[in-house]
Enzyme design. Structure first.
Site, PDB file in Angstrom:
ATOM      1  N   TYR A 157       1.033  -1.258  -0.116  1.00 44.81           N
ATOM      2  CA  TYR A 157       0.031  -0.098   0.012  1.00 44.81           C
ATOM      3  C   TYR A 157       0.867   1.223  -0.130  1.00 44.81           C
ATOM      4  O   TYR A 157       0.694   2.040  -0.731  1.00 44.81           O
ATOM      5  CB  TYR A 157      -0.716  -0.141   1.252  1.00 44.81           C
ATOM      6  CG  TYR A 157      -1.725   1.162   1.516  1.00 44.81           C
ATOM      7  CD1 TYR A 157      -2.933   1.655   0.764  1.00 44.81           C
ATOM      8  CD2 TYR A 157      -1.354   1.931   3.042  1.00 44.81           C
ATOM      9  CE1 TYR A 157      -3.480   2.661   1.043  1.00 44.81           C
ATOM     10  CE2 TYR A 157      -2.272   2.949   2.888  1.00 44.81           C
ATOM     11  CZ  TYR A 157      -3.165   3.286   2.255  1.00 44.81           C
ATOM     12  OH  TYR A 157      -4.083   4.478   2.482  1.00 44.81           O
ATOM     13  N   VAL A 203      -7.345   0.078  13.487  1.00 39.88           N
ATOM     14  CA  VAL A 203      -7.552  -0.290  14.705  1.00 39.88           C
ATOM     15  C   VAL A 203      -8.979   0.323  15.419  1.00 39.88           C
ATOM     16  O   VAL A 203      -9.392  -0.506  16.464  1.00 39.88           O
ATOM     17  CB  VAL A 203      -6.251   0.136  15.456  1.00 39.88           C
ATOM     18  CG1 VAL A 203      -6.030   1.672  15.692  1.00 39.88           C
ATOM     19  CG2 VAL A 203      -6.278  -0.607  16.978  1.00 39.88           C
ATOM     20  N   LEU A 204      -9.200   1.282  15.306  1.00 40.09           N
ATOM     21  CA  LEU A 204     -10.377   1.943  16.025  1.00 40.09           C
ATOM     22  C   LEU A 204     -11.648   1.294  15.754  1.00 40.09           C
ATOM     23  O   LEU A 204     -12.491   0.737  16.852  1.00 40.09           O
ATOM     24  CB  LEU A 204     -10.651   3.445  15.815  1.00 40.09           C
ATOM     25  CG  LEU A 204     -11.556   4.038  16.583  1.00 40.09           C
ATOM     26  CD1 LEU A 204     -10.426   4.850  17.625  1.00 40.09           C
ATOM     27  CD2 LEU A 204     -12.336   5.011  16.066  1.00 40.09           C
ATOM     28  N   VAL A 220      -1.692  -6.132  18.776  1.00 43.66           N
ATOM     29  CA  VAL A 220      -0.734  -6.520  18.186  1.00 43.66           C
ATOM     30  C   VAL A 220       0.614  -6.482  18.543  1.00 43.66           C
ATOM     31  O   VAL A 220       1.229  -5.340  18.949  1.00 43.66           O
ATOM     32  CB  VAL A 220      -0.756  -5.975  16.513  1.00 43.66           C
ATOM     33  CG1 VAL A 220       0.455  -6.646  15.568  1.00 43.66           C
ATOM     34  CG2 VAL A 220      -2.330  -6.512  16.181  1.00 43.66           C
ATOM     35  N   ARG A 227       0.504   6.048  17.634  1.00 40.42           N
ATOM     36  CA  ARG A 227      -0.162   6.692  16.615  1.00 40.42           C
ATOM     37  C   ARG A 227      -0.689   7.915  17.084  1.00 40.42           C
ATOM     38  O   ARG A 227      -0.800   8.121  18.525  1.00 40.42           O
ATOM     39  CB  ARG A 227      -1.124   5.754  16.005  1.00 40.42           C
ATOM     40  CG  ARG A 227      -0.866   4.550  15.335  1.00 40.42           C
ATOM     41  CD  ARG A 227      -0.286   4.573  14.241  1.00 40.42           C
ATOM     42  NE  ARG A 227       0.055   3.617  13.403  1.00 40.42           N
ATOM     43  CZ  ARG A 227       1.373   2.819  13.440  1.00 40.42           C
ATOM     44  NH1 ARG A 227       2.223   3.114  14.355  1.00 40.42           N
ATOM     45  NH2 ARG A 227       1.350   1.656  12.836  1.00 40.42           N
ATOM     46  N   ASP A 323       5.427  -3.450  10.597  1.00 39.44           N
ATOM     47  CA  ASP A 323       4.562  -2.168  11.491  1.00 39.44           C
ATOM     48  C   ASP A 323       5.541  -0.855  11.180  1.00 39.44           C
ATOM     49  O   ASP A 323       6.709  -0.967  11.265  1.00 39.44           O
ATOM     50  CB  ASP A 323       4.158  -2.627  12.916  1.00 39.44           C
ATOM     51  CG  ASP A 323       3.134  -1.920  13.400  1.00 39.44           C
ATOM     52  OD1 ASP A 323       2.700  -0.877  12.468  1.00 39.44           O
ATOM     53  OD2 ASP A 323       2.507  -2.183  14.463  1.00 39.44           O
ATOM     54  N   ARG A 327       4.351   7.521  14.629  1.00 37.77           N
ATOM     55  CA  ARG A 327       4.201   8.107  13.550  1.00 37.77           C
ATOM     56  C   ARG A 327       3.756   9.468  13.965  1.00 37.77           C
ATOM     57  O   ARG A 327       2.509   9.655  14.563  1.00 37.77           O
ATOM     58  CB  ARG A 327       2.770   7.623  12.701  1.00 37.77           C
ATOM     59  CG  ARG A 327       3.430   6.955  11.494  1.00 37.77           C
ATOM     60  CD  ARG A 327       2.304   6.746  10.475  1.00 37.77           C
ATOM     61  NE  ARG A 327       2.560   5.248  10.132  1.00 37.77           N
ATOM     62  CZ  ARG A 327       1.337   4.604   9.573  1.00 37.77           C
ATOM     63  NH1 ARG A 327       0.120   5.044  10.086  1.00 37.77           N
ATOM     64  NH2 ARG A 327       1.563   3.461   9.274  1.00 37.77           N
TER      65      ARG A 327
HETATM   66  N1  UDP Z   1      -3.388  -2.873  16.052  1.00 38.12           N
HETATM   67  C1  UDP Z   1      -3.703  -3.772  16.939  1.00 38.12           C
HETATM   68  N2  UDP Z   1      -4.930  -4.280  17.237  1.00 38.12           N
HETATM   69  C2  UDP Z   1      -5.859  -4.238  16.086  1.00 38.12           C
HETATM   70  C3  UDP Z   1      -5.645  -3.468  14.970  1.00 38.12           C
HETATM   71  C4  UDP Z   1      -4.187  -2.780  14.907  1.00 38.12           C
HETATM   72  O1  UDP Z   1      -3.136  -3.733  18.025  1.00 38.12           O
HETATM   73  O2  UDP Z   1      -7.016  -4.916  16.407  1.00 38.12           O
HETATM   74  C5  UDP Z   1      -2.430  -2.049  15.837  1.00 38.12           C
HETATM   75  C6  UDP Z   1      -1.533  -2.198  14.512  1.00 38.12           C
HETATM   76  O3  UDP Z   1      -0.546  -3.393  14.403  1.00 38.12           O
HETATM   77  C7  UDP Z   1      -0.744  -1.183  14.262  1.00 38.12           C
HETATM   78  C8  UDP Z   1      -1.726   0.199  14.890  1.00 38.12           C
HETATM   79  O4  UDP Z   1      -2.796  -0.733  15.742  1.00 38.12           O
HETATM   80  O5  UDP Z   1       0.589  -1.102  15.237  1.00 38.12           O
HETATM   81  C9  UDP Z   1      -2.629   0.815  13.965  1.00 38.12           C
HETATM   82  O6  UDP Z   1      -3.004  -0.073  13.055  1.00 38.12           O
HETATM   83  P1  UDP Z   1      -3.968   0.456  12.034  1.00 38.12           P
HETATM   84  O7  UDP Z   1      -4.337  -0.769  11.388  1.00 38.12           O
HETATM   85  O8  UDP Z   1      -5.093   1.041  12.563  1.00 38.12           O
HETATM   86  O9  UDP Z   1      -3.442   1.369  10.922  1.00 38.12           O
HETATM   87  P2  UDP Z   1      -1.939   1.792  10.758  1.00 38.12           P
HETATM   88  O10 UDP Z   1      -1.785   3.101  11.628  1.00 38.12           O
HETATM   89  O11 UDP Z   1      -0.976   0.879  10.958  1.00 38.12           O
HETATM   90  O12 UDP Z   1      -1.807   2.360   9.382  1.00 38.12           O
END
Ligand code: UDP
Length: 362
Positions: A157, A203-204, A220, A227, A323, A327
């Site tokens: 992506y 994640v949200l 994870v 973030r 990961d 950020r």
């Molecule tokens: N993550 C998590 N549990 C979940 C979904 C995501 O711990 O159910 C973690 C993921 O590994 C990452 C962070 O949350 O470290 C943010 O993930 P997301 O998929 O929301 O987007 P990203 O910011 O990585 O693009």
């Protein structure tokens, strides 16, 4: 470009108008301006309430059709939000993710370069790549961008998004602005797995779904990644600051850091981080905050909710997961050139999103 918000003759094209950001932008354009909207998407469920609005025309199509591209590019302003941006798909459907995030937007950019339309293209903060936990602020024009190896297909992506940025920036004659969103959150974000979408959303939505189902939140690799979550209403205000820059207005020179002349608009040929540095949390902290807020919304003791559970990235997302550990956006450029800063605090963002999620899916 002379865009006035009360000018009824302006039509803005919103590609991805039925998505999370697009649906909020559509509402805001209709409420805050007198403009018309040409909206393109494949899914309209978030914007049912707008489908018969006389200031809107909608087209159910994707960007693989050149006629659709030419139709979109006839409008003076084109906001492109269309993308596959579901993390679990980065591993399982890398080629489709690349088509969606490179081939299609590049074709749209070429159509805009030909027609003279101003393209406001949504990229991603994921282009900053595999950042370490000690990485500092990420700046649009200075921070080097580096991804994991090709075997780590999570980066399909980000790679496609970055190549699109480079293409847009290199395209002769294109008037462009690009946006790197830092974890926008709010009502209508993503989907509830098994109800109105498949796979693992961001994640949200994932945590919200687990809370609603009474399941443990999955952290994870321990939830150590950090973030900066950004409220969707701030994101929409940012887009309006970009639109406003199309009015050729002069900013307050003190705010603009001494910039005394704008070539045409301060938003042209610029990439902007849009994020809220004050909202930084680890994912483990996010889980605790969401448990607390959910408990208060549902009026249940927080102890009655399951404790979060640690899972490995590969077990959870599949082989090829990698990961970004931190950020943190530098947001000075948006402040200096557009006078924009995000202001919605993390708990307000989470409460707003969770209330909507519970109301919508419970
Ligand atoms: N993550 C998590 N549990 C979940 C979904 C995501 O711990 O159910 C973690 C993921 O590994 C990452 C962070 O949350 O470290 C943010 O993930 P997301 O998929 O929301 O987007 P990203 O910011 O990585 O693009």
């Amino acid at each position: 470009m002379n865009l006035q918000f009360n000018d009824r003759s302006v039509t803005v094209a919103i590609v991805g108008c039925g998505g999370f950001i697009g649906s909020h932008l559509l509402d805001a354009v209709l409420c805050r301006t007198k403009w018309r909207v040409f909206g393109v998407d494949l899914d309209f469920y978030r914007i049912q309430h707008r489908l018969n609005d006389e200031r809107c025309e909608f087209l159910c199509a994707d960007l693989s059709n050149p006629e659709v591209l030419n139709r979109i590019a006839q409008f003076p302003v084109v906001v492109n939000l269309a993308a596959i941006c579901t993390p679990s798909r980065y591993m399982s459907e890398a080629c489709e993710v690349i088509r969606s995030n490179y081939d299609r937007p590049v074709a749209l950019a070429e159509a805009c370069a030909k027609s003279g339309a101003w393209l406001i293209h949504f990229s991603t903060s994921e282009v900053y790549g595999r950042t370490g936990s000690d990485s500092g602020e990420l700046s649009e024009d200075e921070t080097p961008l580096s991804f994991g190896p090709v075997g780590a297909s999570r980066w399909s992506y980000a790679t496609a998004k970055l190549l699109t940025e480079r293409y847009i920036a290199g395209l002769d004659g294109l008037k462009w602005t690009m946006v790197r969103p830092f974890n926008f959150v709010g009502p209508y974000m993503d989907f509830m797995p098994g109800v109105d979408g498949e796979g693992i959303p961001r994640v949200l939505a994932n945590f919200s779904s687990a809370l609603l189902r009474g399941e443990p939140l999955k952290l994870v690799n321990g939830g150590k990644a950090r973030r900066c979550f950004t409220g969707i209403y701030d994101a929409i205000d940012f887009i309006f600051a970009v639109f406003a820059a199309g009015t050729n207005r002069q900013l307050n020179m003190a705010d603009a850091g001494g910039v005394s002349e704008f070539s045409d608009s301060p938003a042209y040929s610029q990439i902007f981080n849009v994020g809220n540095p004050d909202n930084e949390v680890t994912i483990a902290e996010l889980a605790q905050r969401m448990r607390n807020i959910y408990a208060s919304i549902r009026e249940v003791p927080v102890e009655s909710l399951p404790q979060p559970e640690v899972v490995s990235g590969e077990d959870y997302y599949g082989v090829g997961y990698d990961d970004s550990m931190r950020r943190m956006p530098n947001v000075e450029k948006a402040w200096k050139l557009l006078g924009f800063r995000a202001s919605m605090g993390l708990d307000d963002c989470l409460r707003d999103s969770l209330k909507w999620f519970v109301g919508h899916y419970a």
